[in-house]
Design an enzyme around this catalytic site. Structure first.
Site, mmCIF file in Angstrom:
data_model
loop_
_atom_site.group_PDB
_atom_site.id
_atom_site.type_symbol
_atom_site.label_atom_id
_atom_site.label_comp_id
_atom_site.label_asym_id
_atom_site.label_seq_id
_atom_site.Cartn_x
_atom_site.Cartn_y
_atom_site.Cartn_z
ATOM 1 N N GLU A 234 0.836 -1.200 0.000
ATOM 2 C CA GLU A 234 0.000 0.000 0.000
ATOM 3 C C GLU A 234 0.874 1.253 0.000
ATOM 4 O O GLU A 234 0.629 2.195 -0.739
ATOM 5 C CB GLU A 234 -0.913 0.005 1.237
ATOM 6 C CG GLU A 234 -1.751 1.286 1.339
ATOM 7 C CD GLU A 234 -2.749 1.258 2.495
ATOM 8 O OE1 GLU A 234 -2.564 0.450 3.434
ATOM 9 O OE2 GLU A 234 -3.708 2.044 2.454
ATOM 10 N N GLU A 367 3.445 9.981 11.374
ATOM 11 C CA GLU A 367 4.143 9.703 12.640
ATOM 12 C C GLU A 367 4.494 8.220 12.723
ATOM 13 O O GLU A 367 5.602 7.845 13.124
ATOM 14 C CB GLU A 367 3.249 10.085 13.840
ATOM 15 C CG GLU A 367 3.034 11.579 14.021
ATOM 16 C CD GLU A 367 2.019 12.167 13.040
ATOM 17 O OE1 GLU A 367 1.271 11.388 12.406
ATOM 18 O OE2 GLU A 367 1.975 13.400 12.897
HETATM 19 C C1 LIG Z 1 -8.322 9.264 2.656
HETATM 20 C C2 LIG Z 1 -8.212 8.044 3.527
HETATM 21 C C3 LIG Z 1 -8.504 6.806 2.991
HETATM 22 C C4 LIG Z 1 -8.438 5.659 3.804
HETATM 23 N N1 LIG Z 1 -8.773 4.452 3.250
HETATM 24 C C5 LIG Z 1 -8.761 3.343 4.035
HETATM 25 C C6 LIG Z 1 -9.205 2.090 3.504
HETATM 26 O O1 LIG Z 1 -9.597 1.967 2.342
HETATM 27 N N2 LIG Z 1 -9.224 1.021 4.315
HETATM 28 C C7 LIG Z 1 -8.798 1.081 5.623
HETATM 29 O O2 LIG Z 1 -8.797 0.039 6.287
HETATM 30 N N3 LIG Z 1 -8.393 2.274 6.163
HETATM 31 C C8 LIG Z 1 -8.371 3.389 5.398
HETATM 32 N N4 LIG Z 1 -7.979 4.601 5.936
HETATM 33 C C9 LIG Z 1 -7.676 4.662 7.371
HETATM 34 C C10 LIG Z 1 -6.227 4.920 7.726
HETATM 35 O O3 LIG Z 1 -5.425 3.787 7.461
HETATM 36 C C11 LIG Z 1 -6.199 5.314 9.211
HETATM 37 O O4 LIG Z 1 -6.896 6.527 9.329
HETATM 38 C C12 LIG Z 1 -4.807 5.459 9.734
HETATM 39 O O5 LIG Z 1 -4.175 4.221 9.836
HETATM 40 C C13 LIG Z 1 -4.768 6.160 11.108
HETATM 41 O O6 LIG Z 1 -5.633 5.554 12.009
HETATM 42 P P1 LIG Z 1 -6.667 6.421 12.866
HETATM 43 O O7 LIG Z 1 -7.442 7.283 11.931
HETATM 44 O O8 LIG Z 1 -7.428 5.462 13.728
HETATM 45 O O9 LIG Z 1 -5.787 7.376 13.771
HETATM 46 P P2 LIG Z 1 -5.052 6.977 15.149
HETATM 47 O O10 LIG Z 1 -4.327 5.709 14.983
HETATM 48 O O11 LIG Z 1 -6.058 7.074 16.253
HETATM 49 O O12 LIG Z 1 -4.001 8.151 15.278
HETATM 50 C C14 LIG Z 1 -4.323 9.445 15.837
HETATM 51 C C15 LIG Z 1 -3.042 10.256 15.899
HETATM 52 O O13 LIG Z 1 -2.090 9.615 16.801
HETATM 53 C C16 LIG Z 1 -0.838 9.402 16.149
HETATM 54 N N5 LIG Z 1 -0.232 8.146 16.597
HETATM 55 C C17 LIG Z 1 -0.854 6.949 16.758
HETATM 56 N N6 LIG Z 1 0.029 6.006 17.167
HETATM 57 C C18 LIG Z 1 1.239 6.610 17.235
HETATM 58 C C19 LIG Z 1 2.545 6.174 17.574
HETATM 59 N N7 LIG Z 1 2.787 4.899 17.927
HETATM 60 N N8 LIG Z 1 3.574 7.075 17.528
HETATM 61 C C20 LIG Z 1 3.343 8.365 17.174
HETATM 62 N N9 LIG Z 1 2.111 8.851 16.854
HETATM 63 C C21 LIG Z 1 1.081 7.986 16.870
HETATM 64 C C22 LIG Z 1 -1.193 9.327 14.665
HETATM 65 O O14 LIG Z 1 -0.082 9.653 13.852
HETATM 66 C C23 LIG Z 1 -2.318 10.362 14.560
HETATM 67 O O15 LIG Z 1 -1.791 11.648 14.420
HETATM 68 C C24 LIG Z 1 -8.049 5.764 5.161
HETATM 69 C C25 LIG Z 1 -7.750 7.027 5.706
HETATM 70 C C26 LIG Z 1 -7.840 8.155 4.898
HETATM 71 C C27 LIG Z 1 -7.508 9.492 5.518
#
Ligand SMILES: Cc1cc2nc3c(=O)[nH]c(=O)nc-3n(C[C@H](O)[C@H](O)[C@H](O)COP(=O)(O)OP(=O)(O)OC[C@H]3O[C@@H](n4cnc5c(N)ncnc54)[C@H](O)[C@@H]3O)c2cc1C
Length: 397
Positions: A234, A367
């Protein structure tokens, strides 16, 4: 890899395909199927599965010959998740039957794929996922849970899905990987509207979804390992797609710069030049990464590439909006649409600016990718983890 297949041979086979199926008189889907069957879809894939077991670099030869003959392509942007993520995972872990069943309609574009990975409580910490898959006496699985941010779920025929199959094991070890039928009556897809006003992604509720055991990818409990293949691919497909010089994001802002000299200032000139150079470095690095991919699965380098891509896209589109002044603040249309694909072509600067915000979240946040580069590329000490040996069901959520 087949040593007999070189550029001359690939060219010969391409001409043979064109002679037998002239693009001007052959239907698009028929042409694409014939191309797949001739092994010219993705030449580095095995024979019989759209390829020739040939070096990946020879794909350029095929693509150039077909473009010169005005042959249709499979619209890779529309089927990006299938091509970039589902296909390499099926190739790496699928049974012969799964490869035969899924790869051809995927490549031809008859069946669109989506990715059911992220959940409300599991994004960056994906291994914490709570969607449950329970195996019945007949061997088949019943899946219940909620996924979120699922791009293209509203047009997808199939999904790659990870679900928890053993809550008594530590979180990484109790996950299995499935192919989910998006037409199952238990799949409920609901739009999620984004900052752009569009809803290219969705919430997906899974209630009693039936998945035959023959649609499991890889062994039970090894879904995390299988998912790594998907995630590494990906990042490469988001950050490393092939673009021409001054293509991609830097293209529109460069055009604006040339066509509208009245907008220029010394400061924007300096910033544009810096970004232009960085975009070119990123483009050439992507090209090198693709050449390395010839050897097999992508490594953590793809994470570095995706990281650079996200930052650059955001800075470049920000500069473009700034350059355009008041005009940059105009936004065409706020009607909610359900696009079939993410397409920046012909979109205004405002759309590009808003959509690029998601680049540092999708496919792994910046991050998290920095952590990957730190640990796996630079060899820095890993983040402390206290949940590796605890049963998933005993973790606090
Ligand atoms: C346009 C778009 C398309 C997407 N399409 C898909 C899809 O088709 N299928 C799918 O399954 N997902 C999809 N996603 C989801 C995407 O993979 C997740 O949004 C992403 O992995 C972050 O997870 P979260 O939103 O739960 O944020 P969180 O994991 O809750 O993170 C919140 C914040 O905390 C920070 N953070 C978390 N853990 C750490 C760490 N260990 N160290 C430092 N900082 C940290 C993150 O960087 C972020 O700033 C999509 C997202 C977007 C924006």
């Amino acid at each position: 890899m087949s040593p007999a297949v070189d550029a001359t041979e690939v060219r010969r086979r391409t001409h043979e395909l064109l002679a037998a199926h002239p693009p001007a008189t052959t239907g698009r889907t028929d042409f694409l199927k014939a191309r797949f069957d001739a092994g010219l879809a993705w030449v580095h894939y095995p024979e019989g599965l759209g390829g020739l077991d040939a070096p990946r670099s020879l794909q350029q030869v095929v693509d150039a010959e077909l473009a010169a003959a005005d042959a249709p392509d499979n619209d890779p942007r529309r089927i990006g998740i299938g091509l970039g993520m589902a296909a390499p995972t099926i190739l790496g872990f699928g049974t012969d039957e799964q490869k035969r069943r899924f790869l051809r309609p995927l490549w031809v574009g008859e069946e669109v794929w989506c990715q059911l990975f992220s959940e409300p409580g599991a994004g960056s910490d994906l291994a914490a996922l709570a969607t449950r898959a329970v195996q019945g006496d007949d061997g088949d699985w019943t899946v219940d849970g909620q996924k979120v941010w699922t791009s293209s779920a509203h047009v997808a025929r199939w999904a790659i899905l990870i679900a928890r199959t053993d809550p008594d094991l530590p979180k990484h070890r109790g996950i299995s990987y499935f192919i989910c039928d998006m037409t199952d009556p238990g799949v409920d897809v609901r739009p999620l509207r984004q900052i752009t006003g569009e809803a290219e992604f969705n919430e997906v509720f899974l209630s009693g979804v039936r998945i035959p055991d023959s649609h499991r990818l890889g062994p039970v409990g090894e879904g995390w390992k299988v998912a790594q293949t998907t995630l590494m691919n990906e990042r490469v497909s988001i950050g490393g797609s092939r673009i021409p010089r001054e293509g991609g994001m830097i293209g529109p802002v460069s055009t604006t710069w040339r066509e509208r000299p009245g907008l220029r200032t010394h400061d924007t000139h300096q910033r544009l030049l810096t970004l232009w150079v960085e975009a070119e470095v990123a483009r050439l690095t992507g090209e090198r990464l693709r050449q390395q991919l010839v050897a097999g699965q992508p490594g953590p380098e793809g994470s570095g590439m995706k990281l650079a891509f996200a930052r650059l896209n955001q800075e470049i589109s920000g500069l473009e909006v700034e350059l355009l002044g008041d005009e940059g603040l105009l936004y065409g249309d706020w009607t909610m649409v359900r696009p079939e694909l993410v397409d920046f072509t012909g979109r205004d600067a405002g759309y590009r600016y808003l959509r690029s915000k998601g680049n540092s979240i999708e496919g792994g946040t910046s991050e998290v990718l920095l952590n990957i580069v730190a640990e796996r590329v630079l060899g820095l000490p890993a983040e402390p983890r206290n949940d590796k040996d605890v049963a998933w069901k005993d973790l606090s959520r």
